[in-house]
Scaffold this active site. Structure first.
Site, PDB file in Angstrom:
ATOM      1  N   LYS A  71     -46.529 -50.835  33.452  1.00 28.84           N
ATOM      2  CA  LYS A  71     -45.540 -50.861  32.356  1.00 28.84           C
ATOM      3  C   LYS A  71     -45.498 -52.196  31.587  1.00 28.84           C
ATOM      4  O   LYS A  71     -45.362 -52.211  30.366  1.00 28.84           O
ATOM      5  CB  LYS A  71     -44.144 -50.584  32.916  1.00 28.84           C
ATOM      6  CG  LYS A  71     -43.913 -49.120  33.297  1.00 28.84           C
ATOM      7  CD  LYS A  71     -42.501 -48.972  33.871  1.00 28.84           C
ATOM      8  CE  LYS A  71     -42.056 -47.535  33.858  1.00 28.84           C
ATOM      9  NZ  LYS A  71     -40.634 -47.398  34.212  1.00 28.84           N
ATOM     10  N   GLY A 133     -34.258 -55.195  38.503  1.00 28.44           N
ATOM     11  CA  GLY A 133     -35.637 -54.706  38.425  1.00 28.44           C
ATOM     12  C   GLY A 133     -35.824 -53.874  37.160  1.00 28.44           C
ATOM     13  O   GLY A 133     -35.067 -54.028  36.192  1.00 28.44           O
TER      14      GLY A 133
HETATM   15  P1  NAD Z   1     -37.591 -52.525  41.205  1.00 30.35           P
HETATM   16  O1  NAD Z   1     -38.489 -52.711  42.367  1.00 30.35           O
HETATM   17  O2  NAD Z   1     -38.043 -52.915  39.841  1.00 30.35           O
HETATM   18  O3  NAD Z   1     -36.202 -53.314  41.495  1.00 30.35           O
HETATM   19  C1  NAD Z   1     -35.601 -53.235  42.764  1.00 30.35           C
HETATM   20  C2  NAD Z   1     -34.170 -53.753  42.678  1.00 30.35           C
HETATM   21  O4  NAD Z   1     -33.514 -53.438  43.925  1.00 30.35           O
HETATM   22  C3  NAD Z   1     -34.063 -55.275  42.525  1.00 30.35           C
HETATM   23  O5  NAD Z   1     -32.925 -55.566  41.743  1.00 30.35           O
HETATM   24  C4  NAD Z   1     -33.860 -55.746  43.968  1.00 30.35           C
HETATM   25  O6  NAD Z   1     -33.180 -56.982  44.041  1.00 30.35           O
HETATM   26  C5  NAD Z   1     -32.979 -54.631  44.497  1.00 30.35           C
HETATM   27  N1  NAD Z   1     -33.003 -54.452  45.946  1.00 30.35           N
HETATM   28  C6  NAD Z   1     -34.027 -53.974  46.708  1.00 30.35           C
HETATM   29  N2  NAD Z   1     -33.652 -53.936  48.009  1.00 30.35           N
HETATM   30  C7  NAD Z   1     -32.365 -54.399  48.051  1.00 30.35           C
HETATM   31  C8  NAD Z   1     -31.421 -54.592  49.101  1.00 30.35           C
HETATM   32  N3  NAD Z   1     -31.731 -54.302  50.376  1.00 30.35           N
HETATM   33  N4  NAD Z   1     -30.202 -55.098  48.791  1.00 30.35           N
HETATM   34  C9  NAD Z   1     -29.876 -55.389  47.503  1.00 30.35           C
HETATM   35  N5  NAD Z   1     -30.725 -55.200  46.464  1.00 30.35           N
HETATM   36  C10 NAD Z   1     -31.946 -54.721  46.746  1.00 30.35           C
HETATM   37  O7  NAD Z   1     -37.163 -50.994  41.239  1.00 30.35           O
HETATM   38  P2  NAD Z   1     -36.723 -50.050  40.020  1.00 30.35           P
HETATM   39  O8  NAD Z   1     -37.930 -49.420  39.451  1.00 30.35           O
HETATM   40  O9  NAD Z   1     -35.807 -50.788  39.140  1.00 30.35           O
HETATM   41  O10 NAD Z   1     -35.942 -48.896  40.825  1.00 30.35           O
HETATM   42  C11 NAD Z   1     -34.644 -49.085  41.352  1.00 30.35           C
HETATM   43  C12 NAD Z   1     -34.059 -47.715  41.678  1.00 30.35           C
HETATM   44  O11 NAD Z   1     -33.861 -46.993  40.449  1.00 30.35           O
HETATM   45  C13 NAD Z   1     -34.983 -46.839  42.533  1.00 30.35           C
HETATM   46  O12 NAD Z   1     -34.188 -46.071  43.409  1.00 30.35           O
HETATM   47  C14 NAD Z   1     -35.655 -45.927  41.518  1.00 30.35           C
HETATM   48  O13 NAD Z   1     -36.037 -44.676  42.063  1.00 30.35           O
HETATM   49  C15 NAD Z   1     -34.535 -45.742  40.512  1.00 30.35           C
HETATM   50  N6  NAD Z   1     -34.998 -45.415  39.157  1.00 30.35           N
HETATM   51  C16 NAD Z   1     -34.420 -44.356  38.549  1.00 30.35           C
HETATM   52  C17 NAD Z   1     -34.787 -44.015  37.279  1.00 30.35           C
HETATM   53  C18 NAD Z   1     -34.130 -42.815  36.639  1.00 30.35           C
HETATM   54  O14 NAD Z   1     -34.602 -42.349  35.605  1.00 30.35           O
HETATM   55  N7  NAD Z   1     -33.055 -42.320  37.216  1.00 30.35           N
HETATM   56  C19 NAD Z   1     -35.749 -44.762  36.588  1.00 30.35           C
HETATM   57  C20 NAD Z   1     -36.326 -45.863  37.230  1.00 30.35           C
HETATM   58  C21 NAD Z   1     -35.949 -46.176  38.525  1.00 30.35           C
END
Ligand code: NAD
Length: 287
Positions: A71, A133
């Site tokens: 991305k 994230g």
């Molecule tokens: P990412 O890896 O880019 O970011 C991860 C985030 O989670 C960071 O802010 C990190 O600090 C935090 N994190 C991880 N483990 C943690 C913990 N134990 N305690 C506190 N914070 C913690 O991931 P992402 O792509 O942003 O995805 C995050 C969530 O959002 C996932 O569950 C993903 O499936 C979901 N998501 C949903 C959609 C949607 O359309 N609904 C789109 C993208 C991502």
């Protein structure tokens, strides 16, 4: 669906893509809207992104979605970026027109649209968003672009913390009238204080997602109140522990991430084709 010499190609690039529901969703939607288009998924590693994008341009592909890990690289390759994609620094939807590459990011659009579908407008709202994230950044940026008044970002002090600070800086520089503050998630007292001042609370971390489905970042559920809108980006499970506890505590609106996922696809379909995706049918068949 009949594929012929004039069929337009759309696709997904990223790795892995084998589990993706996008080909089924888009091909169904093309058929339902009578568009002579087809959608495939291609496994593309980060270091292959540029070659893949150049190949798609050469072949006359009309547009493509981008998933992890490509991305950010995709945004760097774009000739033009939407305001959201420029602020986020990542693209999930790209259009190729006259040999030029236009980058968009529909994740935040999907989040805001899903709230709107449930009667909530982010305009003039104060929001607390946990996470820094990909999903969190998209939500923060789009909410700012659509008129949120103040955004409190909480993230633990991990490798994403600097990203939160960077997002806050970029939003304040480029979106007039929005205040963005960043706090460490470890400061629970501050978290509860800011949720108390917020209209909307969002979890956009991985907490609550499998295998952390037994966890919620909100340990003190007294912070939930009837008129606090609670939303989760997590969609696996459909209803996270945080959402269950919010509902049990009386929150009227508690939304899972599946609506955001559906609406980001809907927004991408419109960018690709100019047509409306048959969203309700897609939801029933594929979600
Ligand atoms: P990412 O890896 O880019 O970011 C991860 C985030 O989670 C960071 O802010 C990190 O600090 C935090 N994190 C991880 N483990 C943690 C913990 N134990 N305690 C506190 N914070 C913690 O991931 P992402 O792509 O942003 O995805 C995050 C969530 O959002 C996932 O569950 C993903 O499936 C979901 N998501 C949903 C959609 C949607 O359309 N609904 C789109 C993208 C991502």
């Amino acid at each position: 669906m009949e594929i012929n010499g004039k069929t337009e190609l759309f696709c997904l690039i990223g790795s892995p893509v084998g589990h993706s529901g996008s080909p089924a969703m888009y091909n169904y939607s093309f058929q339902k809207t009578n568009l002579n288009c087809a959608y495939l998924a291609f496994d593309v590693k980060l270091e292959e992104t540029e070659a893949a994008v150049n190949g798609l341009k050469t072949l006359g592909c009309s547009g493509f979605n981008v998933t992890m890990p490509c991305k950010t690289r995709a945004a760097e390759l774009a000739d033009e970026l939407s305001d959201a994609a420029a602020l986020i620094g990542a693209c999930n939807t790209m259009v190729i027109k006259d040999g030029k590459l236009y980058g968009h990011n529909t994740d935040g659009i999907g989040f805001v649209k899903n709230l709107k579908e449930h009667g909530v407008d982010v305009k003039d709202k104060v929001m607390t968003v946990m996470g820094a994230g990909g999903a969190a950044t998209a939500i923060q940026v789009q909410s700012a672009l659509e008129g949120a008044r103040e955004i409190h970002i909480f993230n633990r002090r991990d490798e994403f913390y600097a990203n939160a600070e960077n997002t806050a800086k970029k939003i304040e520089e480029r979106v007039p009238g929005v205040k963005v503050n960043v706090y460490p998630l470890e400061d629970e007292q501050k978290l509860y204080e800011k949720i108390g001042e917020s209209h909307i609370l969002v979890n956009a971390t991985k907490v609550g997602m499998k295998p952390m489905e037994e966890e919620s970042l909100i340990k003190d559920t007294r912070v939930f109140r009837e008129n606090l809108v609670v939303a989760d980006a997590v969609y696996n499970p459909r209803e996270t522990k945080m959402l269950q506890e919010a509902q049990a505590a009386g929150c009227k609106i508690a939304l899972g991430g599946i609506g955001m996922l559906l609406r980001q696809g809907e927004a991408a379909f419109r960018i690709f084709t100019g047509e409306n995706m048959p969203t309700e049918e897609v939801y029933e068949k594929f979600f």
